[in-house]
Design a protein around this motif. Structure first.
Motif, PDB file in Angstrom:
ATOM      1  N   VAL A 176      -1.204  -2.785  -2.848  1.00 16.89           N
ATOM      2  CA  VAL A 176      -1.012  -1.470  -3.499  1.00 16.89           C
ATOM      3  C   VAL A 176       0.080  -0.633  -2.822  1.00 16.89           C
ATOM      4  CG1 VAL A 176      -3.388  -1.419  -4.322  1.00 16.89           C
ATOM      5  CG2 VAL A 176      -2.840  -0.477  -2.073  1.00 16.89           C
ATOM      6  N   ASP A 177       0.828  -1.248  -1.909  1.00 15.08           N
ATOM      7  CA  ASP A 177       1.910  -0.532  -1.240  1.00 15.08           C
ATOM      8  C   ASP A 177       3.017  -0.286  -2.257  1.00 15.08           C
ATOM      9  OD1 ASP A 177       3.885   0.466   0.370  1.00 15.08           O
ATOM     10  OD2 ASP A 177       3.643  -1.065   1.941  1.00 15.08           O
ATOM     11  N   PRO A 178       3.396   0.967  -2.482  1.00 14.52           N
ATOM     12  CA  PRO A 178       4.417   1.272  -3.507  1.00 14.52           C
ATOM     13  C   PRO A 178       5.819   0.783  -3.157  1.00 14.52           C
ATOM     14  CG  PRO A 178       3.824   3.253  -2.277  1.00 14.52           C
ATOM     15  CD  PRO A 178       2.879   2.201  -1.833  1.00 14.52           C
ATOM     16  N   GLU A 179       6.047   0.447  -1.904  1.00 14.92           N
ATOM     17  CA  GLU A 179       7.374   0.010  -1.518  1.00 14.92           C
ATOM     18  C   GLU A 179       7.629  -1.464  -1.856  1.00 14.92           C
ATOM     19  OE1 GLU A 179       8.006   0.838   2.560  1.00 14.92           O
ATOM     20  OE2 GLU A 179       7.727   3.018   2.355  1.00 14.92           O
ATOM     21  N   LEU A 180       6.597  -2.200  -2.238  1.00 10.13           N
ATOM     22  CA  LEU A 180       6.777  -3.609  -2.561  1.00 10.13           C
ATOM     23  C   LEU A 180       7.329  -3.769  -3.967  1.00 10.13           C
ATOM     24  CD1 LEU A 180       3.532  -5.269  -1.129  1.00 10.13           C
ATOM     25  CD2 LEU A 180       5.799  -5.148  -0.081  1.00 10.13           C
ATOM     26  N   THR A 181       8.124  -4.818  -4.122  1.00 10.89           N
ATOM     27  CA  THR A 181       8.627  -5.135  -5.458  1.00 10.89           C
ATOM     28  C   THR A 181       7.528  -5.877  -6.237  1.00 10.89           C
ATOM     29  OG1 THR A 181       9.499  -7.259  -4.726  1.00 10.89           O
ATOM     30  CG2 THR A 181      10.957  -5.331  -4.517  1.00 10.89           C
ATOM     31  N   GLY A 182       7.771  -6.041  -7.507  1.00 15.72           N
ATOM     32  CA  GLY A 182       6.784  -6.747  -8.330  1.00 15.72           C
ATOM     33  C   GLY A 182       6.576  -8.182  -7.861  1.00 15.72           C
ATOM     34  N   ARG A 183       7.656  -8.830  -7.502  1.00 18.07           N
ATOM     35  CA  ARG A 183       7.550 -10.217  -7.024  1.00 18.07           C
ATOM     36  C   ARG A 183       6.745 -10.287  -5.743  1.00 18.07           C
ATOM     37  NH1 ARG A 183       7.168 -15.421  -8.283  1.00 18.07           N
ATOM     38  NH2 ARG A 183       8.081 -16.771  -6.671  1.00 18.07           N
ATOM     39  N   GLN A 184       6.989  -9.373  -4.812  1.00 17.69           N
ATOM     40  CA  GLN A 184       6.245  -9.363  -3.562  1.00 17.69           C
ATOM     41  C   GLN A 184       4.777  -9.036  -3.791  1.00 17.69           C
ATOM     42  OE1 GLN A 184       8.599  -6.414  -1.500  1.00 17.69           O
ATOM     43  NE2 GLN A 184       9.871  -7.991  -0.443  1.00 17.69           N
ATOM     44  N   ARG A 185       4.542  -8.057  -4.720  1.00 16.63           N
ATOM     45  CA  ARG A 185       3.144  -7.685  -4.990  1.00 16.63           C
ATOM     46  C   ARG A 185       2.396  -8.862  -5.600  1.00 16.63           C
ATOM     47  NH1 ARG A 185       4.369  -3.505  -7.280  1.00 16.63           N
ATOM     48  NH2 ARG A 185       4.125  -2.083  -5.512  1.00 16.63           N
ATOM     49  N   GLU A 186       3.055  -9.662  -6.429  1.00 14.34           N
ATOM     50  CA  GLU A 186       2.413 -10.848  -7.028  1.00 14.34           C
ATOM     51  C   GLU A 186       2.075 -11.894  -5.954  1.00 14.34           C
ATOM     52  OE1 GLU A 186       3.306 -14.229 -10.481  1.00 14.34           O
ATOM     53  OE2 GLU A 186       4.768 -12.624 -10.037  1.00 14.34           O
ATOM     54  N   ALA A 187       3.001 -12.086  -4.995  1.00 14.85           N
ATOM     55  CA  ALA A 187       2.741 -13.042  -3.917  1.00 14.85           C
ATOM     56  C   ALA A 187       1.585 -12.582  -3.043  1.00 14.85           C
ATOM     57  CB  ALA A 187       4.004 -13.233  -3.086  1.00 14.85           C
ATOM     58  N   VAL A 188       1.541 -11.286  -2.763  1.00 12.56           N
ATOM     59  CA  VAL A 188       0.433 -10.757  -1.963  1.00 12.56           C
ATOM     60  C   VAL A 188      -0.889 -10.925  -2.708  1.00 12.56           C
ATOM     61  CG1 VAL A 188      -0.544  -8.669  -0.957  1.00 12.56           C
ATOM     62  CG2 VAL A 188       1.871  -9.174  -0.662  1.00 12.56           C
ATOM     63  N   GLY A 189      -0.840 -10.757  -4.039  1.00 15.79           N
ATOM     64  CA  GLY A 189      -2.057 -10.962  -4.833  1.00 15.79           C
ATOM     65  C   GLY A 189      -2.565 -12.396  -4.740  1.00 15.79           C
ATOM     66  N   VAL A 190      -1.606 -13.339  -4.740  1.00 17.12           N
ATOM     67  CA  VAL A 190      -2.009 -14.748  -4.582  1.00 17.12           C
ATOM     68  C   VAL A 190      -2.696 -14.962  -3.238  1.00 17.12           C
ATOM     69  CG1 VAL A 190      -1.142 -17.091  -4.345  1.00 17.12           C
ATOM     70  CG2 VAL A 190      -0.246 -15.612  -6.157  1.00 17.12           C
ATOM     71  N   LEU A 191      -2.140 -14.349  -2.187  1.00 18.58           N
ATOM     72  CA  LEU A 191      -2.761 -14.479  -0.866  1.00 18.58           C
ATOM     73  C   LEU A 191      -4.162 -13.869  -0.847  1.00 18.58           C
ATOM     74  CD1 LEU A 191       0.258 -13.632   1.491  1.00 18.58           C
ATOM     75  CD2 LEU A 191      -0.727 -15.872   1.004  1.00 18.58           C
ATOM     76  N   ARG A 192      -4.303 -12.703  -1.503  1.00 20.74           N
ATOM     77  CA  ARG A 192      -5.630 -12.072  -1.502  1.00 20.74           C
ATOM     78  C   ARG A 192      -6.632 -12.924  -2.263  1.00 20.74           C
ATOM     79  NH1 ARG A 192      -8.693  -8.832  -4.570  1.00 20.74           N
ATOM     80  NH2 ARG A 192      -7.157  -8.839  -6.260  1.00 20.74           N
ATOM     81  N   ASN A 193      -6.240 -13.463  -3.416  1.00 19.17           N
ATOM     82  CA  ASN A 193      -7.153 -14.330  -4.177  1.00 19.17           C
ATOM     83  C   ASN A 193      -7.522 -15.580  -3.379  1.00 19.17           C
ATOM     84  OD1 ASN A 193      -7.250 -12.628  -6.387  1.00 19.17           O
ATOM     85  ND2 ASN A 193      -5.493 -13.611  -7.391  1.00 19.17           N
TER      86      ASN A 193
END
Length: 526
Positions: A176-193
């Protein structure tokens, strides 16, 4: 032989009745058989059976001693009475060797039977005791194994659970960090899942290690609501791989058919392990996943190409493929892994549509929990059955030793029987020698009778003639012509055979005042 019909009938019926009663009434049957044997010769062979049965079934040494002593007394009394009643020299002679005959025909079978019975009882008791000890030792080993599993489960929960929880929290905050790009946020989501999924799987494995019971057979779903850890969850694995930047292609051929839960879970694990290996050992390579529903089996195949980026340091336990092979074997399938043409690597699994494994059984109340090693992976050795059937199975492991013991017992029995037969043969041979010697002491031929002259000295005649000290001539005196007054007579048997079976040819020599005053030859009725 030569008996009247009613004696034959009595002997046959009596032998049959006593044979039927020998197990219920071993002591009375033994005494009756030994007591009547002298009157009914048909009971001669029945003595062996009665002695064997009595030795095996009489409880207590004192009772057995009293029973066999009473049988011997009945045997001796009957033989003596029949000898006196019939005035039979042969019967009286046989009564003299009665102890040897009784020992060979009654005592030895009884002792052998008693030894055999006690040996079998002791052997069975030892075998049951050994089975009990084996079962108890397995229980102790199972308890120790269960405690070790619980310790491992606690360590995994405390260490890995904490680290995975931290990963999930930090990746959730980073997502949920606003400084991340969409691509980075998607990769972080994969890590969280991935971390959340790892937490669920860790909880399942810890439960198996702690309780020894596999997870419920109901399908487990991931956060998106799709079925996980089955063929239905393979698509989510490929989607996660694509989201992580890998080139993954999923193909499915054939008419979809349901698999057994264990085989379904094994297919998921094969794809998961193959993708993990591709990430670690061939990063950036294209990966092809193919699911084929063939008529007789389900085939899952994963082929990865060569690495397209530099290979960094990876952490590998080295047990992934080994675990897959074991998992497939448990459900009746197989896994193949190897290099393909062009430098790629292939992992292929063939799994059956049937059940392929035994369903876990709940532990009985108050018993130790069972261990179940099925589709969740081979976490240890086969389960120990703590129930009564498990104890029976432990006793069944001693069947081989029992068969060997039985064979040894049969050999021992044959050796004892052979020894008994040799003893009986030796007794018969000794009896024959005794008979021959006894006959020589009471028998002369016609020529020797003729050479003796009236008027010879008593001492000289007696030196030339047998002494007559034998049971064969008992009962012959006083049955012929009147003896001379004041004389002492010696009666001997003739070596010649009489024409009549009921008469016995004898020679009589009478002495008086130190001289032979008379000699006569005549026949005496038996």
């Amino acid at each position: 032989m030569g008996s009247a019909g009613h004696r034959v009938l009595v002997a046959g019926v009596g032998a049959a009745v006593l044979s039927l009663l020998r197990r219920r009434l071993p002591i009375p049957v033994l005494i009756v058989v030994c007591g009547l044997m002298s009157w009914l010769g048909g009971f001669f062979a029945l003595q062996i059976v009665a002695g064997w049965s009595a030795g095996r079934r009489i409880v207590g040494f004192s009772r057995a001693l009293v029973a066999f002593t009473g049988a011997y007394i009945a045997y001796a009394v009957g033989s003596v009475l029949i000898a006196r009643a019939e005035d039979s020299r042969l019967t009286l002679m046989m009564s003299l060797v009665l102890p040897l005959v009784f020992r060979a025909m009654v005592v030895i079978p009884g002792l052998v039977s008693r030894y055999w019975s006690q040996r079998q009882t002791l052997l069975h008791a030892l075998q049951e005791r050994n089975a009990q000890l084996l079962w108890e030792s397995r229980m102790v080993a199972g308890q120790a194994r269960l405690m070790e599993r619980q310790r491992i489960a606690q360590d995994m929960h405390d260490s890995l659970g904490h680290q995975l929880a931290l990963i999930a929290v930090h990746t959730g905050a980073l997502e949920v960090d606003p400084e991340l790009t969409g691509r980075q946020r998607e990769a972080v989501g994969v890590l969280r899942n991935a971390s959340v999924t790892a937490m669920h799987e860790l909880r399942e494995v810890v439960g198996i290690l702690r309780d020894g019971v596999e997870a419920p057979s109901a399908p487990v779903v991931d956060e998106t609501g799709r079925a996980a850890r089955g063929t239905a969850g393979i698509e989510s694995l490929t989607d996660a791989a694509r989201a992580a930047g890998n080139m993954v292609e999923l193909r499915c051929t054939g008419e979809a058919r349901p698999l057994a839960p264990a085989a379904d879970h094994a297919a998921y694990r094969i794809v998961q392990e193959a993708l993990t290996n591709a990430y670690k050992h061939a990063p950036g390579a294209s990966i092809g996943v193919e699911l084929r529903y063939e008529p007789d089996s389900f085939v899952v195949e994963i082929v990865s190409g060569t690495a397209t980026v530099g290979k960094g340091e990876v952490v590998s336990g080295g047990q992934g493929l080994t675990g897959l092979r074991e998992r497939a074997r448990l459900v009746g399938g197989m896994v193949h892994a190897g290099v393909v043409d062009g430098g790629g690597f292939q992992v292929a699994g063939v799994l059956p549509y049937g059940t392929g494994e035994a369903a876990p059984v709940a532990a009985p109340a108050g018993d130790l929990p069972r261990q179940s090693y099925g589709s969740a992976g081979a976490y240890g050795p086969p389960a120990m059955d703590w129930s009564a059937p498990g104890r029976t199975a432990a006793m069944g492991e001693l069947d081989a030793s029992r068969r060997r013991s039985r064979a040894g017992g049969v050999g021992l029995g044959c050796a004892i029987a052979a020894g008994t037969l040799l003893l009986v043969v030796a007794a018969v041979v000794a009896g024959l020698f005794f008979l021959v010697d006894s006959v020589d002491e009471g028998m002369i031929d016609q020529d020797e009778y003729q050479r003796v002259k009236i008027g010879e000295s008593e001492e000289g005649v007696r030196d030339r003639l047998p002494g007559g000290d034998t049971v064969f001539i008992s009962g012959l005196s006083g049955k012929g012509p009147k003896e001379p007054e004041g004389s002492e007579c010696l009666v001997l048997m003739s070596s010649e055979i009489s024409d009549s079976f009921e008469s016995e040819p004898v020679f009589r020599f009478c002495f008086r005042d130190g001289k032979l005053i008379e000699k006569k030859s005549y026949e005496v009725k038996r």
